[in-house]
Design a protein around this motif. Structure first.
Motif, short mmCIF file in Angstrom:
data_model
loop_
_atom_site.label_atom_id
_atom_site.label_comp_id
_atom_site.label_asym_id
_atom_site.label_seq_id
_atom_site.Cartn_x
_atom_site.Cartn_y
_atom_site.Cartn_z
N ILE A 117 36.72 -21.05 61.77
CA ILE A 117 35.92 -20.87 62.31
C ILE A 117 36.01 -20.66 63.78
N ILE A 118 36.61 -20.99 64.63
CA ILE A 118 37.07 -19.99 65.51
C ILE A 118 36.96 -18.48 65.42
N PHE A 119 38.32 -18.13 64.53
CA PHE A 119 38.38 -16.67 63.13
C PHE A 119 37.04 -16.29 63.62
N GLY A 120 36.53 -17.15 63.25
CA GLY A 120 35.40 -15.88 62.79
C GLY A 120 33.88 -15.81 63.81
N VAL A 121 34.20 -16.54 64.18
CA VAL A 121 33.54 -16.49 66.00
C VAL A 121 33.52 -15.48 66.72
N THR A 122 35.04 -15.50 66.71
CA THR A 122 35.34 -14.75 67.71
C THR A 122 35.65 -13.30 67.36
N LEU A 123 35.82 -13.33 66.00
CA LEU A 123 35.87 -11.94 65.57
C LEU A 123 34.39 -11.33 65.58
N ILE A 124 33.34 -11.94 65.67
CA ILE A 124 32.06 -11.03 65.79
C ILE A 124 31.88 -11.13 66.62
N LEU A 125 31.93 -11.70 68.17
CA LEU A 125 31.54 -11.57 69.23
C LEU A 125 33.11 -10.20 69.74
N SER A 126 33.87 -10.34 69.53
CA SER A 126 35.16 -9.18 69.74
C SER A 126 34.45 -8.36 69.32
N MET A 127 34.13 -8.16 68.31
CA MET A 127 33.44 -6.81 67.25
C MET A 127 32.90 -6.49 68.33
N GLY A 128 32.15 -7.44 68.54
CA GLY A 128 30.31 -6.60 69.42
C GLY A 128 30.65 -5.70 70.92
N GLY A 129 31.71 -7.00 70.99
CA GLY A 129 31.87 -5.97 72.76
C GLY A 129 32.41 -5.03 72.48
N LEU A 130 33.82 -4.81 71.56
CA LEU A 130 34.22 -3.48 71.34
C LEU A 130 32.76 -2.51 70.91
N ALA A 131 31.79 -2.77 70.16
CA ALA A 131 30.82 -1.60 69.68
C ALA A 131 29.76 -1.52 71.38
N LEU A 132 29.34 -2.38 72.34
CA LEU A 132 28.69 -2.53 72.95
C LEU A 132 29.39 -1.15 73.80
N ALA A 133 30.85 -2.01 74.60
CA ALA A 133 31.66 -1.28 75.09
C ALA A 133 31.80 0.43 74.88
N MET A 134 31.95 1.07 73.69
CA MET A 134 31.60 2.19 73.54
C MET A 134 30.46 3.38 73.48
#
Length: 106
Positions: A33-50
Motif C-alpha cells: 500500500i505504501i509503495f502504491g500511494v507514494t509511487l502515485i504521489l512521486s510520479m505526480g509531483g515529477l509531472a507537475l515539476a516538469m
C-alpha cells in the motif's frame, strides 16, 4: 515552487523504492500500500515539476535524490553495508544534483 515539488517527489521515490523491497513481491499488505500511494504521489509531483523544469534536469534530479536517499537509508538500517567509498559516491551524486539546479537556467 517546482523545485520544492521535485525534491519532495524525489524523497517519495526513496520511500516507494524501499517499500517495494519490503513488500516481498507484493505479498505484504502495508509495504504494498505504501509503495502504491507514494509511487502515485512521486510520479505526480515529477509531472507537475516538469511543467517548469526541463525533462532531462527534472528526471536526473528526481532519480538522484531517490537513489541517494534509498542507499543512505539502507546503510543506516543495515540492509546495505557501509563504506567510505559508497558514501563518497553518494555525496558525488548529490553534488551533481545540486550542480544541475545551479546551472538549470542556462
Amino acid at each position: 515552487m517546482a523545485w520544492v515539488i521535485l525534491i519532495l517527489s524525489g524523497v517519495l521515490e526513496a520511500v516507494w523504492a524501499t517499500a517495494l523491497g519490503r513488500s516481498e513481491g507484493f505479498t505484504k499488505l502495508w509495504p504494498t500500500i505504501i509503495f502504491g500511494v507514494t509511487l502515485i504521489l512521486s510520479m505526480g509531483g515529477l509531472a507537475l515539476a516538469m511543467r517548469e523544469i526541463s525533462t532531462g534536469t527534472a528526471y536526473a534530479v528526481w532519480v538522484g535524490i531517490g537513489a541517494s536517499l534509498t542507499v543512505a537509508y539502507a546503510m543506516i538500517t543495515g540492509d546495505e553495508s557501509f563504506s567510505i567509498v559508497k558514501m563518497l559516491l553518494i555525496l558525488g551524486l548529490v553534488g551533481c544534483v545540486v550542480g544541475l539546479k545551479v546551472v538549470g537556467h542556462e
